[in-house]
Design a protein around this motif. Sequence first.
Motif, PDB file in Angstrom:
ATOM      1  N   UNK A  71       0.786  -1.222   0.000  1.00  0.00           N
ATOM      2  CA  UNK A  71       0.000   0.000   0.000  1.00  0.00           C
ATOM      3  C   UNK A  71       0.815   1.268   0.000  1.00  0.00           C
ATOM      4  N   UNK A  72       0.161   2.336   0.459  1.00  0.00           N
ATOM      5  CA  UNK A  72       0.788   3.660   0.476  1.00  0.00           C
ATOM      6  C   UNK A  72       1.155   4.059   1.903  1.00  0.00           C
ATOM      7  N   UNK A  73       1.042   5.359   2.210  1.00  0.00           N
ATOM      8  CA  UNK A  73       1.458   5.858   3.518  1.00  0.00           C
ATOM      9  C   UNK A  73       0.609   5.320   4.670  1.00  0.00           C
ATOM     10  N   UNK A  74      -0.619   4.931   4.396  1.00  0.00           N
ATOM     11  CA  UNK A  74      -1.468   4.348   5.448  1.00  0.00           C
ATOM     12  C   UNK A  74      -0.841   3.040   5.919  1.00  0.00           C
ATOM     13  N   UNK A  75      -0.433   2.224   4.968  1.00  0.00           N
ATOM     14  CA  UNK A  75       0.219   0.958   5.295  1.00  0.00           C
ATOM     15  C   UNK A  75       1.609   1.186   5.892  1.00  0.00           C
ATOM     16  N   UNK A  76       2.347   2.124   5.309  1.00  0.00           N
ATOM     17  CA  UNK A  76       3.716   2.381   5.752  1.00  0.00           C
ATOM     18  C   UNK A  76       3.776   2.939   7.171  1.00  0.00           C
ATOM     19  N   UNK A  77       2.691   3.597   7.610  1.00  0.00           N
ATOM     20  CA  UNK A  77       2.700   4.190   8.948  1.00  0.00           C
ATOM     21  C   UNK A  77       3.317   5.570   8.962  1.00  0.00           C
ATOM     22  N   UNK A  78       2.995   6.354   7.961  1.00  0.00           N
ATOM     23  CA  UNK A  78       3.548   7.706   7.841  1.00  0.00           C
ATOM     24  C   UNK A  78       3.303   8.524   9.115  1.00  0.00           C
ATOM     25  N   UNK A  79       4.359   9.213   9.582  1.00  0.00           N
ATOM     26  CA  UNK A  79       4.232  10.095  10.729  1.00  0.00           C
ATOM     27  C   UNK A  79       4.376   9.434  12.083  1.00  0.00           C
ATOM     28  N   UNK A  80       4.472   8.116  12.106  1.00  0.00           N
ATOM     29  CA  UNK A  80       4.624   7.397  13.370  1.00  0.00           C
ATOM     30  C   UNK A  80       6.109   7.229  13.698  1.00  0.00           C
ATOM     31  N   UNK A  81       6.442   7.289  14.970  1.00  0.00           N
ATOM     32  CA  UNK A  81       7.839   7.113  15.374  1.00  0.00           C
ATOM     33  C   UNK A  81       8.326   5.697  15.125  1.00  0.00           C
ATOM     34  N   UNK A  82       7.442   4.759  15.244  1.00  0.00           N
ATOM     35  CA  UNK A  82       7.787   3.342  15.053  1.00  0.00           C
ATOM     36  C   UNK A  82       6.829   2.745  14.032  1.00  0.00           C
ATOM     37  N   UNK A  83       7.378   2.229  12.932  1.00  0.00           N
ATOM     38  CA  UNK A  83       6.527   1.660  11.878  1.00  0.00           C
ATOM     39  C   UNK A  83       5.729   0.464  12.378  1.00  0.00           C
ATOM     40  N   UNK A  84       6.178  -0.154  13.468  1.00  0.00           N
ATOM     41  CA  UNK A  84       5.429  -1.284  14.028  1.00  0.00           C
ATOM     42  C   UNK A  84       4.100  -0.846  14.634  1.00  0.00           C
ATOM     43  N   UNK A  85       3.925   0.474  14.812  1.00  0.00           N
ATOM     44  CA  UNK A  85       2.658   0.986  15.323  1.00  0.00           C
ATOM     45  C   UNK A  85       1.614   1.127  14.214  1.00  0.00           C
ATOM     46  N   UNK A  86       2.049   0.944  12.954  1.00  0.00           N
ATOM     47  CA  UNK A  86       1.102   0.965  11.833  1.00  0.00           C
ATOM     48  C   UNK A  86       0.294  -0.332  11.856  1.00  0.00           C
ATOM     49  N   UNK A  87      -0.823  -0.345  11.153  1.00  0.00           N
ATOM     50  CA  UNK A  87      -1.733  -1.492  11.267  1.00  0.00           C
ATOM     51  C   UNK A  87      -1.111  -2.846  10.928  1.00  0.00           C
ATOM     52  N   UNK A  88      -0.134  -2.940   9.972  1.00  0.00           N
ATOM     53  CA  UNK A  88       0.471  -4.257   9.737  1.00  0.00           C
ATOM     54  C   UNK A  88       1.196  -4.790  10.975  1.00  0.00           C
ATOM     55  N   UNK A  89       1.892  -3.907  11.701  1.00  0.00           N
ATOM     56  CA  UNK A  89       2.581  -4.322  12.913  1.00  0.00           C
ATOM     57  C   UNK A  89       1.611  -4.741  13.998  1.00  0.00           C
ATOM     58  N   UNK A  90       0.483  -4.033  14.085  1.00  0.00           N
ATOM     59  CA  UNK A  90      -0.550  -4.379  15.075  1.00  0.00           C
ATOM     60  C   UNK A  90      -1.168  -5.735  14.735  1.00  0.00           C
ATOM     61  N   UNK A  91      -1.338  -5.984  13.446  1.00  0.00           N
ATOM     62  CA  UNK A  91      -1.855  -7.289  13.013  1.00  0.00           C
ATOM     63  C   UNK A  91      -0.890  -8.410  13.396  1.00  0.00           C
ATOM     64  N   UNK A  92       0.414  -8.154  13.249  1.00  0.00           N
ATOM     65  CA  UNK A  92       1.405  -9.168  13.607  1.00  0.00           C
ATOM     66  C   UNK A  92       1.332  -9.492  15.091  1.00  0.00           C
ATOM     67  N   UNK A  93       1.176  -8.467  15.912  1.00  0.00           N
ATOM     68  CA  UNK A  93       1.055  -8.684  17.362  1.00  0.00           C
ATOM     69  C   UNK A  93      -0.180  -9.528  17.672  1.00  0.00           C
ATOM     70  N   UNK A  94      -1.265  -9.225  16.980  1.00  0.00           N
ATOM     71  CA  UNK A  94      -2.504  -9.977  17.168  1.00  0.00           C
ATOM     72  C   UNK A  94      -2.309 -11.441  16.772  1.00  0.00           C
ATOM     73  N   UNK A  95      -1.704 -11.644  15.641  1.00  0.00           N
ATOM     74  CA  UNK A  95      -1.467 -12.997  15.133  1.00  0.00           C
ATOM     75  C   UNK A  95      -0.553 -13.787  16.063  1.00  0.00           C
ATOM     76  N   UNK A  96       0.499 -13.125  16.549  1.00  0.00           N
ATOM     77  CA  UNK A  96       1.426 -13.791  17.471  1.00  0.00           C
ATOM     78  C   UNK A  96       0.732 -14.186  18.774  1.00  0.00           C
ATOM     79  N   UNK A  97      -0.150 -13.314  19.252  1.00  0.00           N
ATOM     80  CA  UNK A  97      -0.851 -13.598  20.506  1.00  0.00           C
ATOM     81  C   UNK A  97      -1.769 -14.806  20.379  1.00  0.00           C
ATOM     82  N   UNK A  98      -2.204 -15.083  19.153  1.00  0.00           N
ATOM     83  CA  UNK A  98      -3.075 -16.222  18.903  1.00  0.00           C
ATOM     84  C   UNK A  98      -2.287 -17.486  18.526  1.00  0.00           C
TER      85      UNK A  98
END
Length: 249
Positions: A71-98
């Motif tokens: 995707x674009x900047x929405x996926x990349x996490x534009x403006x966030x200090x940590x790219x892991x705070x973008x939705x793909x990183x949050x999805x990974x945390x969710x997946x790992x927890x399961x």
Amino acid sequence: MHKLTIIQRFLNTAHDMQVNVLKFCYFPMVLVLLSCGNDVKTKQQEQTVTPTTSETTITKSNSKKTILCFGDSITAGYGLDDSNDAFPGILQTKIDSLGLDYVVVNSGLSGETSAGGSSRIKWVLNEEIDVFLLELGANDGLRGVPLSETRANLQAIIDAVRAKNPNTTIILAGMELPPNMGQVYTSEFRSLFADLAKKNDLKFIPFILENVGGIAELNQNDGIHPTIEGHKIVANNVWEVLETVIGVR
């Protein structure tokens, strides 16, 4: 003593000295060559070990299925200090927890248009992808790109993914534009994603920024890019569709 005898002894002495000098020079040369030989053997041994280590890493990586967010900047996490705070990183945390056997790859690029995505898609497809999330088109709309071009570019990306692996599940993320782009354009833009999803039988997220877009406290100062809290909601929007794909429900 005869002159010839003296000369002959001189030549013999000179020859013996020359031989000794050559022997002296040859000895360190042998040491150097032996040393180089050891270095070569060491390097060969290192080269022998390295591929084995790499192969182990690759095997471990390939044991997990891949979810690629393209995707674009929405996926990349534009403006966030940590790219892991973008939705793909949050999805990974969710997946790992399961305890699910998936790795989420963030292939977002700020400022990316559908044309840019179409240009780089072949490079991205060099790796095996099980689930492909397509989140592009917003920058096209904000720039007023003709909808026929956006449609053609997104279709080209979909076709490229399926040509690489027909078994890859494609999720298309829908997008909407602010009303200042004109009612006709914004309406047709919204329909474009639904039409592509139906035509290609894709999993579909009607509006990836649902409950985030237009809400000031969930967006950064530009009013376009989500904050960390906004990305958490975006991740939930994606998860509602993704969980049905990866067999959670």
